[in-house]
Enzyme design. Structure first.
Site, PDB file in Angstrom:
ATOM      1  CG  ASP A 142      -6.937   1.822  -4.061  1.00 40.29           C
ATOM      2  OD1 ASP A 142      -8.101   1.377  -4.145  1.00 40.29           O
ATOM      3  OD2 ASP A 142      -6.339   2.352  -5.018  1.00 40.29           O
ATOM      4  CG  MET A 181      -4.831  -2.171  -0.192  1.00 42.86           C
ATOM      5  SD  MET A 181      -3.639  -2.625  -1.468  1.00 42.86           S
ATOM      6  CE  MET A 181      -4.458  -1.946  -2.920  1.00 42.86           C
ATOM      7  CG  HIS A 229     -11.497   0.441  -2.910  1.00 45.15           C
ATOM      8  ND1 HIS A 229     -10.897  -0.045  -4.064  1.00 45.15           N
ATOM      9  CD2 HIS A 229     -12.216  -0.596  -2.410  1.00 45.15           C
ATOM     10  CE1 HIS A 229     -11.231  -1.304  -4.235  1.00 45.15           C
ATOM     11  NE2 HIS A 229     -12.021  -1.672  -3.240  1.00 45.15           N
ATOM     12  CG  MET A 263      -9.586  -3.270  -1.153  1.00 50.14           C
ATOM     13  SD  MET A 263      -8.380  -2.974  -2.463  1.00 50.14           S
ATOM     14  CE  MET A 263      -8.135  -1.206  -2.254  1.00 50.14           C
TER      15      MET A 263
HETATM   16  C1  DX5 Z   1      -6.558  -2.266  -6.709  1.00 50.07           C
HETATM   17  C2  DX5 Z   1      -7.068  -0.910  -6.399  1.00 50.07           C
HETATM   18  C3  DX5 Z   1      -7.111   0.018  -7.546  1.00 50.07           C
HETATM   19  C4  DX5 Z   1      -5.799   0.255  -8.215  1.00 50.07           C
HETATM   20  C5  DX5 Z   1      -6.065   0.512  -9.652  1.00 50.07           C
HETATM   21  O1  DX5 Z   1      -6.784  -3.095  -5.631  1.00 50.07           O
HETATM   22  O2  DX5 Z   1      -8.384  -0.990  -5.886  1.00 50.07           O
HETATM   23  O3  DX5 Z   1      -7.746   1.238  -7.198  1.00 50.07           O
HETATM   24  O4  DX5 Z   1      -5.076   1.320  -7.673  1.00 50.07           O
HETATM   25  O5  DX5 Z   1      -4.843   0.634 -10.267  1.00 50.07           O
HETATM   26  P1  DX5 Z   1      -4.617   0.625 -11.831  1.00 50.07           P
HETATM   27  O6  DX5 Z   1      -5.280   1.837 -12.395  1.00 50.07           O
HETATM   28  O7  DX5 Z   1      -3.146   0.635 -11.915  1.00 50.07           O
HETATM   29  O8  DX5 Z   1      -5.235  -0.655 -12.356  1.00 50.07           O
HETATM   30 ZN    ZN Z   2      -9.473   0.888  -5.578  1.00 52.27          ZN
END
Ligand code: DX5
Ligand code: ZN
Length: 218
Positions: A35, A37, A66, A68
């Site tokens: 992730d 961010m 991912h 963001m």
């Molecule tokens: C949130 C992320 C997720 C997060 C999921 O913005 O995209 O990938 O890490 O975490 P859990 O499994 O704790 O919901």
């Molecule tokens: Zn994610």
């Protein structure tokens, strides 16, 4: 449908020991979900391409990145060079999402599109000829450990129908609040990749945590 795959989110891992955390879960999972961010597109900061590059030597498992971040376009090349296999962007991250997906493919990665809880499914209609993965967010992006939003189940079903109608080999990934309780529901709705962080990196028996998530689908 393919067997259900688990993509482990490093967001819930020990950031001081990311390589070792990867090694601890590697035998039991299918992908590493990373992730990224920027504190602007989502209200949190995490990690960037240099960290991914350092982690690349720890595993051969695919890196499911991912993004963001907004804009995403100026950084796609860095993430591809760092070793990403899948690059997933949010349609809100820039004005030309089709071009962004084309660029991801051009860089040799699989192209993913992520749908926030408030983003309508219609956004993906024009992208079906290019997209490799559709990520349905079942929490608002930005933080791990949030509760699963039940409204996501309808969206997963709708996306599954569209994928099946398209006849293309498109993965349906679900991200946020995945636990042994919610996993069977998202699988039943049509997901084939489950992202999980908190449910995996808790306690010290990661293998059991992952087995609990797979349930009868393991
Ligand atoms: C949130 C992320 C997720 C997060 C999921 O913005 O995209 O990938 O890490 O975490 P859990 O499994 O704790 O919901
Ligand atoms: Zn994610």
């Amino acid at each position: 449908m393919n067997q259900v795959q688990i993509s482990v989110s490093l967001l819930a891992a020990d950031f001081a020991r990311l390589g070792e955390e990867i090694k601890a879960v590697e035998p039991f999972i299918d992908m590493i979900h990373i992730d990224v961010m920027d504190g602007h597109f989502v209200p949190n900061l995490s990690m960037g391409a240099p960290v991914i590059e350092k982690l690349r030597s720890w595993t051969k498992l695919p890196f499911d990145v991912h993004l963001m971040i907004a804009p995403a376009d100026p950084f796609l090349k860095d993430f591809a060079k760092a070793g990403a296999n899948i690059l997933t962007v949010h349609p809100e991250a820039g004005p030309h999402v089709y071009r962004t997906l084309q660029e991801i493919k051009h860089l040799g990665c699989k192209a993913g599109i992520a749908l926030n809880p408030g983003t309508p499914v219609e956004v993906i209609h024009p992208l079906f000829d290019i997209v490799d993965l559709i990520l349905v967010m079942t929490v608002n992006p930005g933080f791990g450990g949030q509760s699963f939003l039940m409204s996501g189940l309808t969206k997963i079903r709708d996306v599954r129908t569209l994928i099946d109608e398209s006849g293309r080999d498109i993965q349906l990934e679900v991200d946020g609040g995945i636990t042994p309780q919610t996993a069977p529901q998202v699988i039943e709705a049509g997901a084939n990749i489950l992202v999980a962080g908190t449910a995996i990196f808790k306690g010290n028996d990661y293998a059991k945590n992952i087995q609990d998530l797979r349930g009868k689908h393991g």
